[in-house]
Design an enzyme around this catalytic site. Structure first.
Site, mmCIF file in Angstrom:
data_model
loop_
_atom_site.group_PDB
_atom_site.id
_atom_site.type_symbol
_atom_site.label_atom_id
_atom_site.label_comp_id
_atom_site.label_asym_id
_atom_site.label_seq_id
_atom_site.Cartn_x
_atom_site.Cartn_y
_atom_site.Cartn_z
ATOM 1 N N ASP A 154 0.907 -0.673 0.017
ATOM 2 C CA ASP A 154 -0.046 -0.529 -0.203
ATOM 3 C C ASP A 154 1.038 1.534 0.026
ATOM 4 O OD1 ASP A 154 -2.557 1.294 0.512
ATOM 5 O OD2 ASP A 154 -1.845 2.041 2.403
ATOM 6 N N GLU A 178 -1.935 -5.712 -3.062
ATOM 7 C CA GLU A 178 -1.250 -4.551 -3.234
ATOM 8 C C GLU A 178 -0.340 -5.919 -1.769
ATOM 9 O OE1 GLU A 178 -3.631 -1.030 -0.976
ATOM 10 O OE2 GLU A 178 -3.990 -2.662 0.249
#
Length: 247
Positions: A66, A134
């Site tokens: 992220d 992610e």
């Protein structure tokens, strides 16, 4: 690290070959640190722990991925849109790395086919696709470094998916947009949410959205947030001309 590798290897046994065959096809290269990628697709339901008792699953890699995604996209937008101020760049970055967009990317890459879990795949919500994307980015960064990971993000997201003009018109939250309009126009609004399971096996929530005391839209979904967003989207299109003149 050898202890972790053994745990992860044992958790997949003979499936390792197929796992890395599929993964190499997705990535376009052979991975170096195999344990990272296995961890990137290990769900917490496997309940695997390392020698110190720490959980071994994709969630920490998801956190890293992220951050890396945000940094790469921020750098791209900074270079690509020299006239954009901080607010504009922040909004545009949010559109690129929105949960909806990442879920789409995870689905396109069929990442859920690689997950190791004690939960049936049919029971996962849509966010699992973005979470795995992610975690994959996090694994690539730790395995290959920032520059290689940046090139991967450009290849998978920026080059084929990011168009500034299209992004400018993309709405990532109809609720936020509607609330902003109501506040600027000094209109009152209210989301009346209530549980509405009916005959469904999964719990549902219904919402009535009122503006200036009048119900303007209704919606129903499996979470309060989804129900509110769905009702907001319906209201947005009902007031689109008025909203377009103000925002």
């Amino acid at each position: 690290m050898s202890f972790i590798r053994n745990i992860l290897k044992n958790s997949r046994t003979n499936k390792d070959g197929n796992f890395f065959l599929l993964l190499n096809k997705i990535l376009g290269y052979k991975v170096k640190n195999k344990s990272l990628y296995i961890k990137a697709f290990t769900h917490r339901s496997m309940n695997i722990k390392d020698a110190e008792g720490n959980p071994v699953n994709y969630e920490r890699l998801e956190f890293v991925g992220d951050a890396i995604l945000g940094a790469v996209i921020a750098h791209y937008l900074y270079e690509e849109v020299p006239h954009g101020d901080e607010g504009y760049l922040t909004k545009m970055r949010s559109k690129v790395v929105s949960r909806e967009h990442l879920n789409e990317l995870g689905k396109e890459l069929k990442l859920i086919d690689l997950i190791e879990s004690n939960i049936p795949k049919s029971n996962f919500g849509s966010n699992i696709h973005g979470n795995l994307f992610e975690s994959l980015v996090g694994a690539i960064y730790l395995d290959k470094g920032y520059n290689f990971c940046e090139d991967f993000i450009h290849k998978i997201i920026i080059d084929p998916k990011v168009d500034i003009e299209t992004l400018e018109g993309r709405v990532i939250s109809y609720k936020s947009l509607l609330i902003e309009w109501c506040q600027k126009e000094k209109k009152t609004f209210d989301y009346n949410v209530y549980e509405d399971s009916g005959n469904d096996e999964v719990k549902h929530f219904s919402v009535k959205l009122s503006i200036d005391g009048k119900v303007v839209s209704k919606a129903r979904a499996t979470s309060k947030k989804k129900a509110e967003e769905k009702a907001s989207k319906r209201a947005f299109f009902a007031f689109q001309k008025q909203i377009g003149k103000v925002l």
